[in-house]
Write an enzyme that holds these catalytic residues in place. Structure first.
Site, short mmCIF file in Angstrom:
data_model
loop_
_atom_site.label_atom_id
_atom_site.label_comp_id
_atom_site.label_asym_id
_atom_site.label_seq_id
_atom_site.Cartn_x
_atom_site.Cartn_y
_atom_site.Cartn_z
N LYS A 1 -6.13 22.93 -37.03
CA LYS A 1 -4.92 22.76 -36.24
C LYS A 1 -4.47 24.15 -35.80
CE LYS A 1 -0.49 20.39 -36.24
NZ LYS A 1 0.35 21.48 -35.75
N LYS B 1 -1.29 19.37 -43.21
CA LYS B 1 -0.75 20.72 -43.12
C LYS B 1 -1.16 21.55 -44.35
CE LYS B 1 1.82 21.56 -40.07
NZ LYS B 1 3.14 21.19 -39.59
N CYS C 1 37.13 18.73 -45.06
CA CYS C 1 36.27 19.28 -44.02
C CYS C 1 36.67 20.73 -43.77
CB CYS C 1 36.42 18.46 -42.74
SG CYS C 1 35.60 19.22 -41.34
N ASP D 1 24.82 37.90 -15.24
CA ASP D 1 24.46 37.02 -14.12
C ASP D 1 25.10 37.51 -12.82
OD1 ASP D 1 24.22 33.62 -15.47
OD2 ASP D 1 23.09 35.46 -15.84
N CYS E 1 33.00 14.24 -43.17
CA CYS E 1 34.35 14.41 -42.65
C CYS E 1 34.76 13.07 -42.03
CB CYS E 1 34.34 15.51 -41.58
SG CYS E 1 35.78 15.51 -40.53
N GLU F 1 -5.13 23.80 -26.98
CA GLU F 1 -4.12 24.74 -27.47
C GLU F 1 -4.36 26.11 -26.87
OE1 GLU F 1 -2.18 23.02 -29.34
OE2 GLU F 1 -0.97 24.38 -30.57
N CYS G 1 37.51 15.78 -35.04
CA CYS G 1 37.11 17.02 -35.70
C CYS G 1 36.34 17.86 -34.69
CB CYS G 1 36.24 16.71 -36.92
SG CYS G 1 35.39 18.16 -37.57
N ASP H 1 -2.39 27.10 -34.25
CA ASP H 1 -0.96 27.36 -34.16
C ASP H 1 -0.63 28.05 -32.84
OD1 ASP H 1 1.64 27.39 -34.86
OD2 ASP H 1 1.47 28.93 -36.40
N TYR I 1 -9.26 20.15 -27.07
CA TYR I 1 -9.43 19.17 -28.14
C TYR I 1 -9.04 17.73 -27.81
CZ TYR I 1 -4.52 20.50 -28.94
OH TYR I 1 -3.20 20.79 -28.78
N GLU J 1 -10.61 18.87 -37.56
CA GLU J 1 -10.63 20.11 -36.77
C GLU J 1 -9.47 20.99 -37.19
OE1 GLU J 1 -9.72 19.01 -32.73
OE2 GLU J 1 -10.75 17.11 -32.94
N SER K 1 2.56 13.90 -30.09
CA SER K 1 2.52 14.85 -31.20
C SER K 1 1.80 14.16 -32.36
CB SER K 1 3.93 15.28 -31.58
OG SER K 1 4.70 14.14 -31.83
N LEU K 2 1.77 14.79 -33.50
CA LEU K 2 0.99 14.26 -34.62
C LEU K 2 1.89 13.97 -35.81
CD1 LEU K 2 -1.98 16.79 -34.51
CD2 LEU K 2 -2.06 14.39 -33.84
N ALA L 1 25.98 40.55 -11.90
CA ALA L 1 25.33 41.73 -11.34
C ALA L 1 23.99 41.33 -10.71
CB ALA L 1 25.11 42.78 -12.43
N CYS M 1 38.17 20.94 -39.88
CA CYS M 1 39.42 20.32 -39.44
C CYS M 1 40.38 20.02 -40.58
CB CYS M 1 39.13 19.05 -38.64
SG CYS M 1 38.55 17.69 -39.66
S1 IVH Z 1 -4.60 16.54 -31.15
C1 IVH Z 1 -2.85 12.85 -29.50
N1 IVH Z 1 -5.87 18.58 -32.16
O1 IVH Z 1 -0.53 20.15 -32.90
C2 IVH Z 1 -3.27 14.00 -30.27
N2 IVH Z 1 -3.54 18.81 -31.74
O2 IVH Z 1 1.66 18.90 -34.26
C3 IVH Z 1 -2.86 15.26 -29.65
N3 IVH Z 1 -2.65 21.02 -32.24
O3 IVH Z 1 1.07 18.96 -30.02
C4 IVH Z 1 -3.01 16.44 -30.46
N4 IVH Z 1 -4.53 21.91 -32.93
O4 IVH Z 1 -0.17 21.23 -29.88
C5 IVH Z 1 -4.69 18.10 -31.75
N5 IVH Z 1 -7.11 20.31 -33.01
C6 IVH Z 1 -5.96 19.85 -32.59
C7 IVH Z 1 -4.79 20.63 -32.59
C8 IVH Z 1 -3.59 20.07 -32.16
C9 IVH Z 1 -3.24 22.12 -32.71
C10 IVH Z 1 -1.21 20.91 -31.94
C11 IVH Z 1 -0.87 20.27 -30.62
C12 IVH Z 1 0.06 19.13 -30.96
C13 IVH Z 1 0.58 19.58 -32.28
C14 IVH Z 1 1.13 18.44 -33.08
#
Ligand code: IVH
Length: 703
Positions: free
Chosen positions: A142, A339, A433, A57, A451, A199, A457, A144, A251, A140, A106-107, A59, A436
């Site tokens: 999911k 999943k 522990c 940092d 602990c 995504e 600790c 990645d 999506y 649908e 999130s899901l 430098a 500690c």
């Molecule tokens: S729907 C309110 N649809 O999965 C619903 N999410 O584990 C919002 N993701 O944060 C998400 N494919 O990044 C939805 N066909 C899909 C998806 C999807 C991937 C991701 C998304 C979300 C995460 C949750």
């Protein structure tokens, strides 16, 4: 001095010159400024993109300072791409923040067929559907990758943000403008305001090509397409993003100024008409069997796809059902991620170490012979606890099957006994522990040994402070595990409040390795911005056992202010009353209540909390629907309400700012009594609590 630089090595080797600028010719200054701009941009790229800086940092700061000094003397030479023009944006690796108009959720996850059956049954129950009522869901893939929110105004792309913590993401607009796969101008007639979520990801082939190029150029390699997509998006220099092949599937929806579809299925079709890529493997299903068939079909197609997927997402199709279902904590009730099974691999356990966590829990961790599972190198796996080691009969030297699913910590599935070395011995779990030396006790009936030394600790204190600054707590950027460790070792930070006094130590901090002028300034800024904090974050940050984000929010809403909380649970106060008050709160059980009381009765904790409160400003929690006729009222439901499930009634009341309690007391404002209301109705009568039938209740909340 060379005018044009060709190699990264040359850029990396540039250090700040000490030649007196007043002795330099103007063309030499111009050359040096060009060089500095290139060098700083290069280091920014490394720092922010690949997470792998090649200079200290200090430098880096020297380069920035030299640039500033030259510019001060020769203002006419300031370049358009000058580093000083970028100093306004934080240099600590962050982008500026954008608050999402609607949170990015999130899901919840499901793994087995039973989980899916139960999910659909839960949705049907919540909506009070009959057997014959149709319930359509979409399925649908999911993807990645990383979720992204795109805001269009008048059909024009105005803003792009990452998910961040769901409430606030990072502004990546400049980078997204460079991504061809994302429409900048929508086709058709989109509503005035439309936020499209989806995504962003990278094809496997493009990821491999990128890594090849990185290798050739001596750059950092990415572990998998997802990391490559993340690294490509989070570039300070948008031109780097432009060279990366990022793709996007749309999506879901954020803010939207006009209703564009009544169902998710129609919404997806509309997205296509606006110019978005929507995944074509998606299907609309009318039964659990159809959902599972689609899951299987998508799973079968998985290996042939050009991109990574990690499951199938089911969503209730009708938007009106979605809004009735609402959300729990941070996930919608109307969706579920199914999943794919975790990927497995075989490796050897080299050692077993014990980690001491924030609440003192001793967690055994297996150190593994590193192995790649699902595209990621794994060298540790959690062993959970003592019983788990015994149950699976895990020994050092054993060959084991490990698995990893998504972001979950790798786990040990089983031992391959045939491969066990002859001299292996059983693992003896420590009773002290390891950090500690205090007694580590495992209470009767519990799985976890802890602990007993509390924050005396070192390990517990450190983990506790790390939790305090973490993203969902005080979220102090630039104060990570490493810095916390450094500051606690030096005795500068022992308690949370000390963090807010670090500004008094700036000179001392400057003497530490890895802290330059800019990083200190950024750290001080991020600490100052967190001096104002929501009450729920404040409670969550305290690290009380069993109190996660959802409970912290419930407590914040219930007590409203720290004063009230500390008065309700105080050494002199009636602790039975405090207990009764806590367990009456919906979703707070007796064990959790007792942990909360124990925490706030301990004088050391009270002092710590008061000290912290003197450094920060706590803002009361946002109350949903402050102006509704039931906001702040305590409501009890009893009996059956035709056509509305208990869960929906409760969720609706809470979204209107009411507190829902399980039992009638003098504090109850309304008892909503359906058919077959029993003892609660009698008790309400005795206490003079207002009793409402279903229609009176609906009339009240529709007011
Ligand atoms: S729907 C309110 N649809 O999965 C619903 N999410 O584990 C919002 N993701 O944060 C998400 N494919 O990044 C939805 N066909 C899909 C998806 C999807 C991937 C991701 C998304 C979300 C995460 C949750």
């Amino acid at each position: 001095m060379a005018k044009f630089l060709t190699s990264e090595q040359e850029l990396a080797a540039i250090t700040a010159s000490t030649t007196d600028p007043k002795q330099m010719r103007i063309d030499e200054v111009a050359d040096e400024l060009a060089l500095l701009a290139a060098a700083v941009a290069y280091h920014d790229r490394l720092y922010h993109g690949a997470d792998d800086p090649v200079i200290s940092d200090a430098a880096y700061d020297e380069l920035v300072r030299r640039n500033r000094d030259l510019e001060a003397l020769f203002p006419s030479l300031v370049r358009a791409d000058s580093p000083s023009a970028r100093i306004g944006t934080p240099m600590d690796g962050s982008f500026s923040k954008i608050r999402h108009a609607r949170p990015m959720l999130s899901l919840s996850n499901g793994f087995s067929d039973d989980d899916i059956t139960e999910f659909v049954a839960r949705v049907r129950r919540f909506l009070s559907l009959n057997h014959s009522d149709e319930l359509a869901l979409t399925a649908e893939p999911k993807i990645d990758g990383l979720s992204l929110s795109l805001r269009y105004e008048g059909g024009e792309l105005m803003q792009a943000a990452t998910r961040g913590d769901g409430s606030e993401g990072e502004d990546v607009t400049a980078n997204i403008m460079q991504v061809d796969a994302i429409p900048k101008q929508l086709a058709g007639t989109p509503p005035a305001i439309l936020e499209v979520r989806g995504e962003i990801y990278m094809d496997r082939e493009d990821f491999l090509a990128l890594n090849e190029a990185q290798q050739a150029g001596g750059g950092k390699l990415f572990a998998n397409p997802r990391n490559a997509a993340a690294g490509s998006l989070r570039q300070k220099d948008a031109s780097v993003t432009s060279g990366r092949k990022l793709r996007f599937f749309a999506y879901s929806m954020g803010e939207c100024s006009a209703e564009i579809a009544g169902t998710h299925w129609d919404f997806l079709a509309t997205l296509t008409s606006f110019g978005f890529a929507v995944n074509t493997l998606s299907a609309r299903c009318l039964s659990v069997a159809e959902l599972l068939d689609t899951y299987k079909a998508i799973g079968d197609a998985r290996a042939t796809l050009s991109y990574d997927i990690d499951g199938v997402v089911y969503k209730v199709d009708r938007h009106d059902y979605q809004s009735r279902l609402g959300q729990v904590a941070r996930a919608p009730r109307w969706a579920l991620a199914h999943k794919f099974p975790a990927e497995q691999a075989q490796t050897i356990i080299r050692a077993i170490d014990i980690q001491v966590g924030r609440t003192g829990a001793l967690t055994p961790v297996a150190r593994l012979e590193p192995i790649t599972v699902g595209g990621v190198v794994v060298s540790n796996a959690t062993l959970h606890n003592e019983d788990e080691i015994n149950r699976k009969d895990i020994r050092i030297g054993d060959t084991v099957v490990i698995q990893r699913a998504g972001d979950v910590i790798p786990q040990i599935v089983r031992v391959i006994k045939d491969h066990r070395p002859t001299d292996s011995t059983e693992y003896k779990f420590p009773e002290l522990c390891p950090v500690c030396g205090a007694d580590a006790i495992r209470p009767e009936g519990e799985a976890v040994r802890r602990c007993t030394n509390g924050v005396s600790c070192d390990a517990q204190r450190l983990e506790w402070l790390k939790h305090f600054v973490s993203r969902d707590a005080f979220d102090i950027e630039g104060l990570g595990a490493r810095q916390i460790e450094q500051f606690t070792e030096l005795g500068w930070v022992a308690l949370p409040a000390d963090i807010f006094r670090l500004h008094e130590r700036q000179e001392e901090i400057a003497t530490l390795d890895g802290f330059g002028e800019i990083s200190i300034r950024n750290l001080m800024t991020s600490i100052e911005t967190r001096r104002t904090i929501g009450f729920e974050r404040f409670i969550y940050a305290l690290g009380i056992r069993q109190v996660g984000q959802a409970t912290a929010r419930i407590l914040a809403l219930h007590y409203d202010s720290l004063d009230k909380l500390l008065t309700a649970i105080a050494p002199g106060a009636d602790s039975e009353a405090a207990m009764a008050e806590l367990v009456e709160i919906d979703q707070v059980g007796a064990l959790m209540a007792s942990d909360i009381i124990t925490f706030f009765l301990a004088q050391a904790n009270r002092d710590m909390v008061i000290d912290l409160a003197s450094e920060v400003t706590i803002i009361p929690p946002d109350r949903p629907a402050d102006n509704s006729p039931v906001s702040g009222k305590t409501i009890v439901f009893t009996g059956t309400l035709a056509g509305i499930s208990r869960a929906e009634a409760k969720a609706r009341a809470e979204s209107l700012g009411a507190k829902v309690s399980g039992s009638v007391s003098a504090k109850t404002d309304f008892l909503v009594a359906g058919a077959d209301a029993g003892s609660k109705a009698r008790k309400a009568g005795e206490l003079g609590v207002t009793v409402l039938d279903k229609n009176a209740w609906l009339a009240l909340i529709d007011k």
